[in-house]
Write an enzyme that holds these catalytic residues in place. Structure first.
Site, PDB file in Angstrom:
ATOM      1  N   THR A  84       0.828  -1.209   0.000  1.00 10.89           N
ATOM      2  CA  THR A  84       0.000   0.000   0.000  1.00 10.89           C
ATOM      3  C   THR A  84       0.859   1.256   0.000  1.00 10.89           C
ATOM      4  OG1 THR A  84      -1.797  -1.098   1.123  1.00 10.89           O
ATOM      5  CG2 THR A  84      -1.612   1.244   1.510  1.00 10.89           C
ATOM      6  N   GLY A 138     -10.058  -3.981   2.572  1.00  8.34           N
ATOM      7  CA  GLY A 138      -9.166  -3.911   3.725  1.00  8.34           C
ATOM      8  C   GLY A 138      -9.332  -2.605   4.484  1.00  8.34           C
ATOM      9  N   THR A 146      -0.163   0.876   6.621  1.00 10.44           N
ATOM     10  CA  THR A 146       0.083  -0.231   5.691  1.00 10.44           C
ATOM     11  C   THR A 146       0.307  -1.501   6.503  1.00 10.44           C
ATOM     12  OG1 THR A 146       1.581  -1.216   4.076  1.00 10.44           O
ATOM     13  CG2 THR A 146       2.548   0.419   5.552  1.00 10.44           C
ATOM     14  N   SER A 165      -1.381  -5.754   7.511  1.00 12.68           N
ATOM     15  CA  SER A 165      -2.449  -6.745   7.430  1.00 12.68           C
ATOM     16  C   SER A 165      -3.770  -6.049   7.739  1.00 12.68           C
ATOM     17  CB  SER A 165      -2.171  -7.893   8.399  1.00 12.68           C
ATOM     18  OG  SER A 165      -1.690  -7.397   9.639  1.00 12.68           O
ATOM     19  N   GLY A 166      -4.504  -5.700   6.679  1.00 12.97           N
ATOM     20  CA  GLY A 166      -5.641  -4.805   6.788  1.00 12.97           C
ATOM     21  C   GLY A 166      -6.702  -5.239   7.787  1.00 12.97           C
TER      22      GLY A 166
HETATM   23  N1  ASP Z   1      -3.434  -2.676   4.267  1.00 11.45           N
HETATM   24  C1  ASP Z   1      -3.624  -3.142   2.923  1.00 11.45           C
HETATM   25  C2  ASP Z   1      -4.840  -4.027   2.846  1.00 11.45           C
HETATM   26  O1  ASP Z   1      -5.043  -4.824   3.729  1.00 11.45           O
HETATM   27  C3  ASP Z   1      -2.474  -3.908   2.413  1.00 11.45           C
HETATM   28  C4  ASP Z   1      -1.172  -3.176   2.444  1.00 11.45           C
HETATM   29  O2  ASP Z   1      -0.900  -2.394   3.353  1.00 11.45           O
HETATM   30  O3  ASP Z   1      -0.381  -3.363   1.509  1.00 11.45           O
HETATM   31  O4  ASP Z   1      -5.547  -3.944   1.863  1.00 11.45           O
END
Ligand code: ASP
Length: 330
Positions: free
Chosen positions: A197, A227, A248, A250-251
């Protein structure tokens, strides 16, 4: 006039794969981060708003195929792309977000348009695309988002999902990175353990903060999965009274911890510093539920913090008149 103007950006957090890192690839990431920071820095130096600085920074990160947002976004389980983005103005507490769009070239510009032109905050899927079309945003064919590296990463995730449970990430990633067919063997952060992200936070000369976040989500995600990124308070939050935050990681865990808002809430209710609040969320609260990743945050005094609990996070910050600082590893 606030002389502490500053912009910070991230291009995702993840596990470092030093074995597959080349100095050329590392330099490419630093150069990309540096260019985006310079653009944001110019806007702030010219007296532009934090909102303009973060939307332009994220637009540039979306256009850069190195990062998982816009062009270069990861693949869903159906081999498609579904993009999410959010933006928030700390001066007015106005916010806009879109999720699950498939053809909007720059999701962050659509989110900005929602902030400016809609009574609603979040649009999804077809409705989001209809809103974007009605407001003249640029559309692209789905193939625009394709990169060989992400496609290959998706094939690995899809085909080896079971194996991934049985091996540690380094083993699997090591195997893939020495594969001659691997089109992206030199990515500094392990693509199998990477959250790509992008995001930006800024404080402008008028004392206002803003935050923006954009993503393709996680590789091999189920169609329709959303997410933290487009959820105000989870992946993005801004309030002049406290801070601006972009996350950014684990959403699902960032959603359950309402991570971005928690930084602001801790500052407001516990009266702790930006750094202490952000540290607590990333190092104490998220790990309680195995939440992995990081965030970037600025407050109205110009303090900046960029904590992460993974081995690395593409990141940087810049103040007008100073050389941008960029980093990948701890
Ligand atoms: N937080 C983002 C999601 O879960 C993923 C990421 O940070 O790359 O969609």
């Amino acid at each position: 006039m606030n002389s502490n103007a500053v912009i910070a950006i991230h291009g995702g957090a993840g596990t470092i794969l030093r074995a597959s890192m080349s100095s050329g690839a590392e330099a490419e990431y630093h150069a990309a981060l540096h260019a985006v920071l310079s653009a944001g820095q110019r806007i702030l130096a010219d007296g532009g708003s934090a909102l303009d600085a973060v939307s332009e920074a994220v637009r540039l990160l979306e256009d850069c195929p190195l990062f998982n947002a816009g062009r270069g976004a990861v693949y869903t389980a159906a081999g498609t792309h579904e993009l999410d983005a959010a933006i928030m103005d700390g001066g007015t507490l106005e916010a806009g977000a879109i999720c699950c769009v498939k053809r909007v070239r720059n999701p962050i510009l659509a989110a900005r348009r929602v902030l400016e032109s809609s009574e609603h905050v979040l649009f999804t899927g077809e409705g989001a695309e209809a809103f974007a079309a009605a407001h003249g945003l640029e559309f692209v064919e789905p193939g625009y988002f394709h990169t060989e590296a992400r496609h290959h990463q998706w094939l690995l995730a899809r085909d080896r999902q079971r194996a991934m449970l049985d091996h540690d990430g380094a083993t699997l990633a090591g195997a893939s990175s020495t594969n001659d067919d691997d089109p992206a063997p030199h990515e500094p952060i392990d693509p199998n353990r990477k959250f790509g992200t992008v995001g930006a936070v800024a404080l402008d000369r008028h004392g206002h903060v803003a935050a923006a976040t954009s993503t393709g989500g996680v590789t091999n995600k189920q169609v329709g999965r959303v997410g933290d990124t487009p959820l105000i308070g989870a992946g993005c939050y801004a309030d002049d009274a406290t801070c601006a935050v972009s996350t950014t990681g684990s959403g699902e865990m960032f959603m359950r911890m309402v991570a971005a808002y928690d930084v602001a809430a801790q500052m407001a209710y516990r009266q702790v510093s930006l750094e202490e609040a952000a540290h607590d969320v990333v190092m104490n609260r998220l790990p309680r539920i195995d939440g992995r990743g990081g965030l970037i945050a600025v407050d109205a005094r110009g303090n900046v913090t960029l904590p992460f609990n993974t081995e690395g996070m593409y990141r940087g910050f810049a103040r007008p008149g100073e050389t941008p600082v960029t980093a990948i590893y701890r």
